[in-house]
Every structure is written in C-alpha cells, then in structure tokens.
Design a protein around this motif. Structure first.
Motif, mmCIF file in Angstrom:
data_model
loop_
_atom_site.group_PDB
_atom_site.id
_atom_site.type_symbol
_atom_site.label_atom_id
_atom_site.label_comp_id
_atom_site.label_asym_id
_atom_site.label_seq_id
_atom_site.Cartn_x
_atom_site.Cartn_y
_atom_site.Cartn_z
ATOM 1 N N HIS A 1 18.990 45.474 101.343
ATOM 2 C CA HIS A 1 18.926 45.054 102.749
ATOM 3 C C HIS A 1 17.814 45.866 103.709
ATOM 4 O O HIS A 1 17.814 46.890 103.461
ATOM 5 N N PRO A 2 17.299 45.183 104.725
ATOM 6 C CA PRO A 2 17.434 43.840 104.954
ATOM 7 C C PRO A 2 16.611 42.961 104.227
ATOM 8 O O PRO A 2 15.636 43.264 103.627
ATOM 9 N N PRO A 3 16.924 41.510 103.960
ATOM 10 C CA PRO A 3 16.333 40.714 103.272
ATOM 11 C C PRO A 3 15.097 40.068 103.925
ATOM 12 O O PRO A 3 14.942 40.216 105.028
ATOM 13 N N PHE A 4 14.109 39.909 102.891
ATOM 14 C CA PHE A 4 12.778 39.453 103.383
ATOM 15 C C PHE A 4 12.501 38.120 102.563
ATOM 16 O O PHE A 4 12.760 38.018 101.347
ATOM 17 N N PRO A 5 11.932 37.126 103.090
ATOM 18 C CA PRO A 5 11.773 35.909 102.462
ATOM 19 C C PRO A 5 10.878 36.113 101.136
ATOM 20 O O PRO A 5 10.969 35.308 100.102
ATOM 21 N N ALA A 6 10.017 36.863 101.113
ATOM 22 C CA ALA A 6 8.839 37.126 99.865
ATOM 23 C C ALA A 6 9.478 37.796 98.790
ATOM 24 O O ALA A 6 8.937 37.962 97.738
ATOM 25 N N PHE A 7 10.901 38.327 98.879
ATOM 26 C CA PHE A 7 11.352 39.259 97.968
ATOM 27 C C PHE A 7 12.530 38.992 97.587
ATOM 28 O O PHE A 7 13.228 38.211 98.674
ATOM 29 N N ASP A 8 13.025 39.288 96.688
ATOM 30 C CA ASP A 8 14.217 38.735 95.877
ATOM 31 C C ASP A 8 15.144 39.914 95.575
ATOM 32 O O ASP A 8 15.074 40.585 94.436
ATOM 33 N N PRO A 9 16.003 40.589 96.634
ATOM 34 C CA PRO A 9 16.692 41.582 96.332
ATOM 35 C C PRO A 9 17.942 41.289 95.364
ATOM 36 O O PRO A 9 18.353 40.213 95.247
ATOM 37 N N PRO A 10 18.275 42.513 94.581
ATOM 38 C CA PRO A 10 18.091 43.923 94.664
ATOM 39 C C PRO A 10 16.686 44.164 93.883
ATOM 40 O O PRO A 10 16.533 43.280 92.597
ATOM 41 N N TYR A 11 15.886 45.043 94.170
ATOM 42 C CA TYR A 11 14.510 45.515 93.354
ATOM 43 C C TYR A 11 14.727 46.717 93.471
ATOM 44 O O TYR A 11 14.857 47.494 94.469
ATOM 45 N N ALA A 12 13.752 47.359 92.759
ATOM 46 C CA ALA A 12 13.643 48.916 92.472
ATOM 47 C C ALA A 12 11.961 49.057 93.013
ATOM 48 O O ALA A 12 10.855 48.590 92.925
ATOM 49 N N VAL A 13 11.923 50.026 93.904
ATOM 50 C CA VAL A 13 10.662 50.504 94.508
ATOM 51 C C VAL A 13 10.623 52.114 94.145
ATOM 52 O O VAL A 13 11.586 52.913 94.506
ATOM 53 N N GLY A 14 9.665 52.380 93.476
ATOM 54 C CA GLY A 14 9.535 53.687 92.772
ATOM 55 C C GLY A 14 8.435 54.713 93.469
ATOM 56 O O GLY A 14 7.425 54.074 93.977
ATOM 57 N N LEU A 15 8.558 55.880 93.642
ATOM 58 C CA LEU A 15 7.570 56.747 93.854
ATOM 59 C C LEU A 15 7.013 57.365 92.498
ATOM 60 O O LEU A 15 7.865 58.119 91.984
ATOM 61 N N ILE A 16 5.790 56.903 92.185
ATOM 62 C CA ILE A 16 5.447 57.096 91.001
ATOM 63 C C ILE A 16 4.370 58.442 90.768
ATOM 64 O O ILE A 16 3.465 58.363 91.629
ATOM 65 N N GLU A 17 4.694 59.178 89.990
ATOM 66 C CA GLU A 17 4.020 60.370 89.796
ATOM 67 C C GLU A 17 2.955 60.188 88.637
ATOM 68 O O GLU A 17 3.213 59.837 87.490
ATOM 69 N N LEU A 18 1.637 59.961 88.955
ATOM 70 C CA LEU A 18 0.667 59.620 87.724
ATOM 71 C C LEU A 18 0.271 60.767 86.971
ATOM 72 O O LEU A 18 0.546 61.951 87.666
ATOM 73 N N ALA A 19 0.022 60.717 85.952
ATOM 74 C CA ALA A 19 -0.623 61.728 84.996
ATOM 75 C C ALA A 19 -1.564 62.646 85.609
ATOM 76 O O ALA A 19 -1.589 63.834 85.127
ATOM 77 N N GLU A 20 -2.418 62.164 86.509
ATOM 78 C CA GLU A 20 -3.312 62.890 87.170
ATOM 79 C C GLU A 20 -2.578 63.768 88.204
ATOM 80 O O GLU A 20 -3.469 64.718 88.990
ATOM 81 N N GLY A 21 -1.512 63.568 88.825
ATOM 82 C CA GLY A 21 -0.626 64.468 89.616
ATOM 83 C C GLY A 21 -0.448 64.142 90.681
ATOM 84 O O GLY A 21 0.147 64.661 91.733
ATOM 85 N N VAL A 22 -1.279 62.715 91.447
ATOM 86 C CA VAL A 22 -1.057 62.428 92.555
ATOM 87 C C VAL A 22 0.337 61.162 92.536
ATOM 88 O O VAL A 22 0.803 60.968 91.427
#
Length: 407
Positions: free
Chosen positions: A317-338
């Motif tokens: 929540h909140p729902p947005f028309p372009a997205f279909d909840p629930p879905y996962a949003v990640g903070l990804i640590e790349l192999a390069e460190g950022v």
C-alpha cells in the motif's frame, strides 16, 4: 481550452469537510519534533497549534478523502480535462496561508475548498500548462481560523534530450511534447531515435583504472554546443514521448544531464557505474562530482550483473495503477560495491531474503521502457526470458529504475 478551464473558477471542491481529528497534543508534538520548533506556546495544557499546521488538520491521511462527506468531483473533472489535453504532469509550486485565530487543543475542524483561479497558458522550464489555485477556508467551532491557498502547475513536459537540453517542438529524440493539445501546438506525438544510428557514451577524463571492464570511448559527439564533462553525446529512446500515457502506464525515468549516460547504457543492455578518474572511487546513483575527493572528471565501468539483496521491502500500500502489489523492491549491493534500488524477480515476494544472490536482467515493459531488474537464483546476467510476464521493476515514485536511490 482556457474558456473551458475558466468555467471551473468558483466551483466548490469540498463543502462542509470535517477534520479527522480535533486539534491534539500528539500531532502538535510530532510536528514540532519534525520541524525542530521548541517554542513553549506549543507545549502544556494551554498549548496552541503552530500556525503552519493549518492544512494538516484537514488532510485525509493514507485513506484520503474518498467517500467522506462534502467532497465533490470538481478536481477530478478539472484534472481529466487537462490530462486529455496532454497536460499529464503536475508539480506543486507554492502555498499562502492567512491566520485569523490560533487553533487550541480540542478545536473541531471543518473546511470548505474551491477552485479560486486558473491561469492563462504559461510556458516554464518544466513545460507548458496552467497554474491552478485552490482556496481552503479552515474553521474551528464554526469560526474562521485561517485560509490556505495551494497552487500547482498542470503541464505537458518540455521536450528534452538526455543532456537536459530543450528540444524544439517537432524535433526527434525528445522526452516530451512540451505542448498541451489546444495550446497552439500538437499534442504529444511519438518521438524516438532511429535505431540504426549508433549510440555511444562520451567518456571523459584520464585513462581508466582497472576496476571492472571499462566502457570504451565512443566516437565524438555530433557537432553542436559544447558538451560539459560527464555528459553524453547522443540520445536513446528512453522515456521518449508518445501519446499521453494512460493511468496504467509505468512511470518514466527523469533523464537529465547528470544521469543520461546511465540510461544510454540501459538502452544498450549495459549497467554502467560511474568511476572517479581522480581517485578511482565508484559511485551510484550517478552524480556530477565525486563524493570522496570532489573531482569532476569520471569514466564508467560496466557492472558484472552479480549482486546480493542488501535490504528489501514488500510493497502492499498504497496501490498504483501501473503496479500489481504485493511485490518486492530490493536495495541491491552489486559485486562492485555500490548499491541500487530495483525489483527482485523470479521468486514470490515473501521468499525474498537479505543476502540472497541475484543476477541482473533487462526487461522491456512497453515499446519505450526498458528497465534493469534482478533475478533471484541461478543463471547468468542478461535479458529477461522471452514471453515471461511483466514484473514490476521498482517502487512507485522511483520509476522502477536506480535513479531513485543507491549509495
């Protein structure tokens, strides 16, 4: 068009609206803590509310005002008219408040609002559109306590190339039409770059330090105004203009002179990381200068595509028309460190875990929008499997790409 818009002037948006809560000490305390306001008048049994909280007592919270008494369809009808004319973007510009009497603990709040004025067509750096002023009269116990005027610009985004330069109407390779229909210019039209034209990143600075595979320097940028260091030399069809997007269209990335190189890389299915040529520090999201040494010169390295989930949220929540909840949003640590923000796909949202290995892939969401996402599980970095259903590639408000965060 202006005649139709002016018909909304004086129309009520809310009549007899009721504040969700009476004036109360906890809300005053939270406001003062957030603002750093320690005035003694806002504490104790005889406290008054900070005057600038005037609008706060009328707000609907996450539930909004839908279904609450007094609300009319005036704003919805006005916005629909402007959306249909191509003015699909909105930005708040300013507000004005007048204070008649202080609000005290226990005051019951009511309010009325109306469309006070609609400006003539205005052209700004953001685009062309109309300024709309809404007036709200706030009452406590039936007595006028103050007036709040809130002004927005409802506009068609100006046409810009990835360097952030405005493109005249009718030119190719721009990111918006810059004209509302009925404004003396055409409505938004499709504007893309010929795929046969090679796209190359103009890498600036000294020789690359071997931290990951460097991106080779492309041919010189086309003739034209000088290109500042760190900007790019050619455009790709990222966020290009089309007909005014529908309510279910995925938000488009904001492409500017600081991040255009990143989106050019995405257009070529490459995830590019900035590298300071002075100290070799990698950085993300893209910035005009180095956070470590302050150096302005940079080049890029291409990410391997390997990473791990550093943190994540599951959007409900909140729902947005372009997205279909629930879905996962990640903070990804790349192999390069950022680190960067994107979607974690390939597993159900409730199976995403901190430390989970992920691999980069690129997903085509429509004819114009290509975004990087990260797939959990084995495989190699690359493209999304053919025919796989579209999976959300980012949190609403961040347009699904890494421009919304990182470190």
């Amino acid at each position: 068009m202006l005649t139709k818009l002016r018909e909304f002037e004086g129309r009520a948006a809310t009549v007899g609206g009721v504040g969700r809560d009476p004036v109360n000490a906890p809300m005053i305390r939270h406001w003062c803590e957030a603002m750093g306001d320690t005035h003694p008048a806002y504490r104790g049994p005889d406290a008054v509310a900070p005057p600038t909280m005037l609008q706060a007592w009328t707000m609907g919270g996450l539930a909004g005002h839908t279904g609450r008494p007094g609300r009319s369809d005036t704003n919805d009808e006005l916005f629909a008219l402007l959306d249909g004319a191509g003015c699909t973007s909105v930005v708040a510009t300013d507000c004005e408040q007048e204070y008649v009497r202080p609000l005290r603990l226990g005051d019951e709040i009511t309010f009325d609002s109306m469309i006070e004025s609609v400006s003539e067509r205005k052209t700004t750096k953001l685009g062309t559109g109309y300024f709309i002023t809404t007036r709200m009269d706030v009452r406590a116990g039936g007595e006028l306590a103050g007036t709040h005027r809130f002004r927005i610009l409802k506009y068609a985004p100006a046409r810009r190339n990835p360097r952030g330069e405005e493109v005249p109407a009718g030119a190719r390779g721009s990111a918006g039409s810059g004209q509302c229909a009925g404004m003396g210019g055409a409505a938004a039209t499709d504007s893309t770059v010929d795929p046969a034209v090679p796209v190359d990143l103009a890498v600036r600075g000294n020789s690359a330090v071997p931290v990951g595979p460097p991106v080779p320097v492309g041919p010189p940028a086309p003739a034209g105004p000088p290109v500042p260091a760190g900007t790019t030399g050619s455009a790709i069809p990222v966020g290009t203009a089309g007909a005014a997007p529908s309510r279910s269209s995925r938000p488009r990335p904001v492409v500017n002179r600081d991040n255009a190189g990143f989106w050019e890389g995405v257009g070529r299915h490459r995830l590019l990381i900035q590298r300071c040529t002075g100290c070799g520090t990698l950085r993300f999201p893209w910035l005009p200068g180095c956070n470590a040494c302050g150096g302005p010169e940079w080049d890029t390295v291409e990410a391997s595509g390997e990473g791990t989930v550093y943190s994540y949220v599951v959007m409900h929540h909140p729902p947005f028309p372009a997205f279909d909840p629930p879905y996962a949003v990640g903070l990804i640590e790349l192999a390069e460190g950022v680190r960067m923000v994107s979607n974690v796909v390939g597993v159900p949202h409730d199976r995403v875990r901190v430390g989970m290995p992920v691999l980069l892939e690129f997903r085509q969401y429509d004819e114009e929008l290509l975004l990087p996402v990260f797939r959990a599980g084995a495989g190699r970095a690359g493209d999304a499997p053919a025919g796989e259903p579209v999976t959300p590639a980012g949190a609403p408000g961040g347009v699904g790409g890494p421009s919304g965060g990182g470190s």
